[in-house]
Scaffold this motif. Structure first.
Motif, PDB file in Angstrom:
ATOM      1  N   MET A   1       4.043  -0.858  -8.643  1.00 34.18           N
ATOM      2  CA  MET A   1       2.763  -1.208  -8.656  1.00 34.18           C
ATOM      3  C   MET A   1       1.978  -1.548  -7.306  1.00 34.18           C
ATOM      4  SD  MET A   1       2.897  -4.289 -11.904  1.00 34.18           S
ATOM      5  CE  MET A   1       4.293  -5.331 -11.010  1.00 34.18           C
ATOM      6  N   ILE A   2       2.808  -1.819  -6.226  1.00 33.23           N
ATOM      7  CA  ILE A   2       2.229  -2.074  -5.091  1.00 33.23           C
ATOM      8  C   ILE A   2       1.717  -0.601  -4.576  1.00 33.23           C
ATOM      9  CG2 ILE A   2       2.589  -2.558  -2.533  1.00 33.23           C
ATOM     10  CD1 ILE A   2       4.580  -4.792  -3.593  1.00 33.23           C
ATOM     11  N   ALA A   3       2.694   0.320  -4.788  1.00 33.86           N
ATOM     12  CA  ALA A   3       2.662   1.687  -4.090  1.00 33.86           C
ATOM     13  C   ALA A   3       1.268   2.578  -5.030  1.00 33.86           C
ATOM     14  CB  ALA A   3       3.763   2.499  -4.412  1.00 33.86           C
ATOM     15  N   PHE A   4       1.277   2.026  -6.296  1.00 31.61           N
ATOM     16  CA  PHE A   4       0.200   2.465  -6.943  1.00 31.61           C
ATOM     17  C   PHE A   4      -1.351   2.044  -6.884  1.00 31.61           C
ATOM     18  CE2 PHE A   4      -2.696   1.966 -10.919  1.00 31.61           C
ATOM     19  CZ  PHE A   4      -2.850   3.461 -11.252  1.00 31.61           C
ATOM     20  N   VAL A   5      -1.251   0.775  -6.384  1.00 35.04           N
ATOM     21  CA  VAL A   5      -2.579  -0.011  -5.970  1.00 35.04           C
ATOM     22  C   VAL A   5      -2.914   0.888  -4.773  1.00 35.04           C
ATOM     23  CG1 VAL A   5      -3.583  -1.974  -4.900  1.00 35.04           C
ATOM     24  CG2 VAL A   5      -2.033  -2.197  -6.976  1.00 35.04           C
ATOM     25  N   PHE A   6      -2.096   1.074  -3.679  1.00 36.54           N
ATOM     26  CA  PHE A   6      -2.662   1.655  -2.549  1.00 36.54           C
ATOM     27  C   PHE A   6      -3.048   3.405  -2.954  1.00 36.54           C
ATOM     28  CE2 PHE A   6      -0.504  -1.614  -0.392  1.00 36.54           C
ATOM     29  CZ  PHE A   6      -1.229  -1.886   0.903  1.00 36.54           C
ATOM     30  N   ALA A   7      -2.116   3.742  -3.713  1.00 34.26           N
ATOM     31  CA  ALA A   7      -2.671   5.379  -3.808  1.00 34.26           C
ATOM     32  C   ALA A   7      -3.921   5.451  -4.587  1.00 34.26           C
ATOM     33  CB  ALA A   7      -1.374   5.958  -4.782  1.00 34.26           C
ATOM     34  N   PHE A   8      -4.004   4.387  -5.700  1.00 33.72           N
ATOM     35  CA  PHE A   8      -5.061   4.497  -6.541  1.00 33.72           C
ATOM     36  C   PHE A   8      -6.401   4.073  -5.749  1.00 33.72           C
ATOM     37  CE2 PHE A   8      -8.297   1.561  -8.989  1.00 33.72           C
ATOM     38  CZ  PHE A   8      -8.640   2.369  -9.998  1.00 33.72           C
ATOM     39  N   GLY A   9      -6.405   3.307  -4.916  1.00 34.46           N
ATOM     40  CA  GLY A   9      -7.373   3.012  -3.823  1.00 34.46           C
ATOM     41  C   GLY A   9      -7.999   4.117  -3.280  1.00 34.46           C
ATOM     42  N   PHE A  10      -7.142   4.866  -2.671  1.00 37.90           N
ATOM     43  CA  PHE A  10      -7.389   6.194  -1.814  1.00 37.90           C
ATOM     44  C   PHE A  10      -7.904   7.324  -2.639  1.00 37.90           C
ATOM     45  CE2 PHE A  10      -6.009  10.501  -0.445  1.00 37.90           C
ATOM     46  CZ  PHE A  10      -6.579  10.519   0.941  1.00 37.90           C
ATOM     47  N   LEU A  11      -7.195   7.433  -3.797  1.00 43.96           N
ATOM     48  CA  LEU A  11      -7.871   8.488  -4.943  1.00 43.96           C
ATOM     49  C   LEU A  11      -9.339   8.204  -5.150  1.00 43.96           C
ATOM     50  CD1 LEU A  11      -6.824  11.074  -6.316  1.00 43.96           C
ATOM     51  CD2 LEU A  11      -6.388   9.672  -8.067  1.00 43.96           C
ATOM     52  N   VAL A  12      -9.510   6.851  -5.442  1.00 39.12           N
ATOM     53  CA  VAL A  12     -10.695   6.588  -6.162  1.00 39.12           C
ATOM     54  C   VAL A  12     -11.802   6.340  -4.885  1.00 39.12           C
ATOM     55  CG1 VAL A  12     -12.074   5.298  -7.567  1.00 39.12           C
ATOM     56  CG2 VAL A  12     -10.072   5.918  -8.110  1.00 39.12           C
ATOM     57  N   LEU A  13     -11.582   5.148  -4.176  1.00 41.52           N
ATOM     58  CA  LEU A  13     -12.448   5.109  -2.965  1.00 41.52           C
ATOM     59  C   LEU A  13     -12.996   6.064  -1.932  1.00 41.52           C
ATOM     60  CD1 LEU A  13     -11.398   1.353  -2.772  1.00 41.52           C
ATOM     61  CD2 LEU A  13     -13.156   2.057  -4.114  1.00 41.52           C
ATOM     62  N   TYR A  14     -11.608   6.745  -1.716  1.00 48.08           N
ATOM     63  CA  TYR A  14     -11.911   7.777  -0.726  1.00 48.08           C
ATOM     64  C   TYR A  14     -12.983   8.652  -1.059  1.00 48.08           C
ATOM     65  CZ  TYR A  14     -10.676  11.209   3.112  1.00 48.08           C
ATOM     66  OH  TYR A  14     -10.691  11.925   4.125  1.00 48.08           O
TER      67      TYR A  14
END
Length: 423
Positions: A218-231
């Motif tokens: 879940m922690i890894a997904f939050v960071f990856a999700f943030g990069f994929l969408v916000l970046y």
């Protein structure tokens, strides 16, 4: 009437879809069909890989398609060296069964050969997109199996500790959700309903991720999700805010489940201070590594020879780097570093695109998840998947955005998932 001639490369794309879907879904075989004999589930999974290789061989013999002309990226050499070193380490492996270790190695090698052959003889874009859809399908099936055939344990986690561990459910759910978000980004410029199907898939699989209560995933997904969408520069600020709002709502709905688990986890001081026993496992693993620092204990050795002072059987060191060092020694550790380094370097230098963004997103997820998890065989980031994405970057013609892929995107709910792009 003129009979339509089927493009043989289209059948290869369909093969890629089913290869990835079943390669992931085979992790549920033991739960569904072989609870009394889990070894048989492993054998059937390996037989699937051999079956795909055999079908691919027949395809080569029946068609006259010429291989694509491209240069393999540097990561291909690192992967070959890694696989060869794994084979060499079988000579001194402390695995409980030499035959089992050879079988796992052969399955790993066959999967890589199948993916490499499909990339070489098929249309790269079609193969990769079909493969990513197969990954989504496989992860979605794992999520459905977990919901239907497992239940929440005493700790509130969805899954079956013996046959389909909550940690594995969380890992597959994270990968599937990230791939769904990628396809949603590709279709965001469309006027049809496809983007809603991918968004729905991402929300469903993310929900299963939360039910698994796999902390690191879940922690890894939050960071990856943030990069994929916000970046992403292709997504408007309004859409980004809407995505964050939906994520917040999903978290709020599941807050009760999360809060209960976190409270129970915090009440157990031993669980908190040792990260559920991981720090103790790491210390004992490190002590054993010092006895064989160069060559390690051999391929698939941790499962049968690693520290086993726990209620559950530890099949890996719960840290990717310690696990590689234990099994393959310092040589394997350097090869692992070479693979990840080559992958990152190649993608970082590739043209900016949604594909490149997905590749870096998955790398972020795998590296973070690998802090407390590992795979008994291979890397956290599956070698065939790394090869698939890197070759995709290698033959890419330029930046890919939501607008440029609009004309090539598939339409329809199930057709979008099962139908492969034309070559």
């Amino acid at each position: 009437m003129i009979k339509e001639i089927t493009n043989p490369k289209s059948s290869l794309a369909r093969l890629a879809f089913w290869f990835w879907a079943l390669t992931i879904f085979r992790f549920a075989f033991a739960l569904l069909f072989f609870r009394d004999n889990p070894v048989a589930a492993t054998g059937v999974g390996s037989a699937l890989s051999v079956g795909f290789a055999y079908y691919l061989l027949l395809w080569f013999l029946r068609t006259e398609v010429k291989p694509a002309k491209f240069t393999w990226p540097p990561i291909g050499k690192w992967i070959v060296l890694y696989v060869v070193w794994c084979a060499i380490s079988l000579y001194w492996s402390h695995s409980g069964s030499f035959v089992s270790a050879v079988g796992y190695w052969a399955t790993m090698a066959v999967d890589l050969v199948v993916v490499a052959a499909m990339l070489k003889w098929g249309d790269t874009d079609a193969i990769v997109l079909a493969s990513l859809k197969g990954i989504v399908a496989g992860c979605g099936l794992i999520a459905l199996v977990a919901l239907i055939f497992t239940s929440t344990g005493a700790d509130g986690r969805l899954g079956n500790v013996e046959f389909l561990h909550p940690t594995n459910i969380g890992n597959f759910a994270s990968i599937g959700a990230l791939c769904c978000i990628y396809f949603w980004q590709r279709s965001v410029a469309q006027q049809g309903r496809e983007r809603w199907y991918w968004a729905g898939g991402a929300i469903f699989i993310s929900w299963v991720l939360i039910l698994s209560l796999s902390k690191t995933s879940m922690i890894a997904f939050v960071f990856a999700f943030g990069f994929l969408v916000l970046y992403s520069v292709e997504i408007s600020l309004k859409t980004k805010l809407m995505v964050l709002l939906l994520a917040t709502i999903l978290f709020a709905v599941m807050y009760g489940t999360l809060a209960a688990y976190i409270t129970e986890y915090q009440d157990d001081s031993h669980e908190v201070t040792t990260l559920t026993g991981r720090t103790v496992l790491w210390a004992e693993t490190w002590e054993m590594i010092q006895d064989h620092p160069i060559a390690g204990y051999g391929f698939l050795s941790f499962r049968d020879f690693g520290p086993q002072d726990w209620d559950e059987r530890a099949t890996m060191a719960h840290d990717e780097w310690l696990n590689q060092w234990f099994q393959l020694g310092g040589v394997g550790l350097l090869l692992t570093l070479g693979i990840y380094g080559s992958y990152f370097r190649y993608l970082w230098r590739s043209p900016r695109s949604l594909a490149r963004q997905l590749g870096l997103t998955l790398l972020i997820y795998m590296l973070i998840d690998g802090i407390t998890m590992a795979e008994p065989v291979g890397l956290m980031f599956p070698l065939p998947m790394m090869l698939l994405l890197t070759v995709w970057m290698n033959v890419s013609r330029g930046p890919e955005t939501a607008k440029t892929v609009f004309a090539r995107a598939n339409t329809g709910p199930l057709r979008s998932l099962l139908r492969q792009p034309s070559c």
